[in-house]
Enzyme design. Structure first.
Site: not given
Ligand SMILES: *Cc1c(COP(=O)(O)O)cnc(C)c1O
Length: 399
Positions: A74-75, A155, A183, A203, A205, A241, A328
């Protein structure tokens, strides 16, 4: 020891991987070793899986496969979307960006970098309910606005923004619209067409996929520049890759999350409702953010007179994993920028707790949380000089 239970209630930080995702990934972490850029059979098999995964992710959000770019998460997607849109705007003389005060740091810190480059950033107020106001967005739009970036779901407090309206306003004004949907995707319905979204971050995870993989949706025709240069992967927009196993796991997790979404949302929001009902009986407590426009599983509360970090550590002793802010910011002394954006005092914002549930949580686990949090809060209040002052009238209660 009597019934020690471990409860994972920090799903907004990350989720456990689903069995379906793990099983889909395993062969790609062992015998299936091809590089999708290779022309031999091994490579072509990987390329076919990559393409099928792109199709799955696209379908889940109402996009076309060629509009999906896989990233490291996500970042990275947030960084690429915002930098790319900003630089495209600057080429046409547009250097104004609108966002909100409670975005994820992946958005806010990217905006800080752009401010240092000479962009002007307007952050919308999110009010005490954690929602932006359309009239304020309308008023903030200017002739030189290139981008609006407002997250789909927050989040820390779980509030869900009026993204379709924001998107249609932006579309009407010819302004690009990015949303951080990390989210939201896999938890509530998200459709890039219906919501008028131009760029969207995801993202894996956060929906029971693996860590270190995500995607950026980019509407056809919207300019996109690479953050990482070097190869022709992802149509030249993201060299390196591909994380084949991760991408396959992401697609499997999303397929499952999308097909179980309705059922999961009903189940998880019932758990959350019971939790919120029980914990809000704790005196001088407060639930943060709108309760009518929110994610099924995220509950954020403040308890007067205590420190969120202490509460988190005490709950950890009871076997409960929670959060006292975003992952964070924990470890820093500043209270959550999200809670401050809601207008909470520093003191109250320090006493915050986020419990974020998933469909993997059981009713028994919720019972355990319900029995432990009040105990933990009173233990901490008994030791708190601030609470003593609140109780003997030297300080005023604010909730
Ligand atoms: C977790 C999160 C991110 C970051 O995602 P990563 O895959 O951990 O880099 C960005 N935005 C929101 C709203 C998140 O909850």
């Amino acid at each position: 020891m009597i019934d020690f239970m471990r409860v994972y209630a920090d799903n907004a930080a990350t989720t456990p991987i689903s069995r379906a995702a793990l099983e889909a990934m395993l062969p790609w972490l062992s015998e299936k070793c091809g590089n999708p850029s290779s022309l031999h059979g091994f490579g072509q098999e990987a390329a076919r899986e990559l393409s099928a995964s792109r199709g799955t992710v696209a379908e889940a959000i109402g996009a076309r496969p060629q509009e999906i770019y896989f990233t490291s998460g996500g970042s990275e997607a947030d960084n690429q979307a915002i930098l790319s849109a900003a630089h495209a705007g600057a080429r046409g003389g547009k250097k104004h960006i609108i966002s909100s005060a409670f975005e994820h740091h992946a958005v806010l810190h990217t905006l800080d970098a752009l401010s240092a480059e000479g962009f002007e950033v307007t952050l919308l107020d999110v009010h005490s309910d954690g929602l932006v106001r359309m009239d304020e967005l309308r008023a903030a739009l200017r002739g030189d606005t290139v981008l609006v970036s407002v997250m789909l779901a927050n989040n820390e407090i779980g509030t869900v923004q009026p993204v379709s309206e924001i998107g249609s306003l932006c579309r009407g004004r010819g302004v690009l619209f990015h949303t951080d949907a990390v989210q939201a995707v896999g938890h509530i319905p998200v459709n890039v067409e219906e919501m008028n979204i131009d760029l969207m971050s995801m993202s894996a995870h956060k929906f029971h996929g693996p860590k270190g993989v995500g995607a950026l949706y980019v509407r056809s025709g919207v300019p996109l520049e690479p953050l990482i240069r070097g190869g022709a992967q992802e149509r030249g927009k993201r060299a390196g890759t591909e994380n084949v196993a991760g991408i396959i796991g992401m697609a499997a997790a999303l397929r499952e999350a999308a097909s179980d979404m309705g059922k999961n949302a009903v189940y998880v929001s019932a758990l959350r409702g019971r939790l919120a009902g029980a914990l809000s009986k704790i005196p001088h407590s407060k639930i943060n953010g709108s309760q009518s426009r929110c994610l099924p599983g995220t509950l954020n509360m403040c308890f007067e007179g205590i420190e969120g970090e202490s509460l988190l550590l005490l709950l950890n002793e009871y076997g409960i994993a929670s959060s006292s802010g975003s992952a964070c910011t924990s470890g820093s002394l500043e209270p959550s920028h999200v809670l401050l954006a809601l207008g909470l005092s520093h003191e109250l914002a320090h006493g915050s707790l986020r419990l974020s549930l998933s469909s993997y949580n059981t009713p028994e686990e919720i019972d355990h949380i319900i029995s432990c949090v009040p105990k933990a809060v009173s233990r901490l209040r008994d030791m708190s000089p601030v609470w003593e002052e609140l109780e003997n009238g030297k300080r005023k209660h604010c909730v």
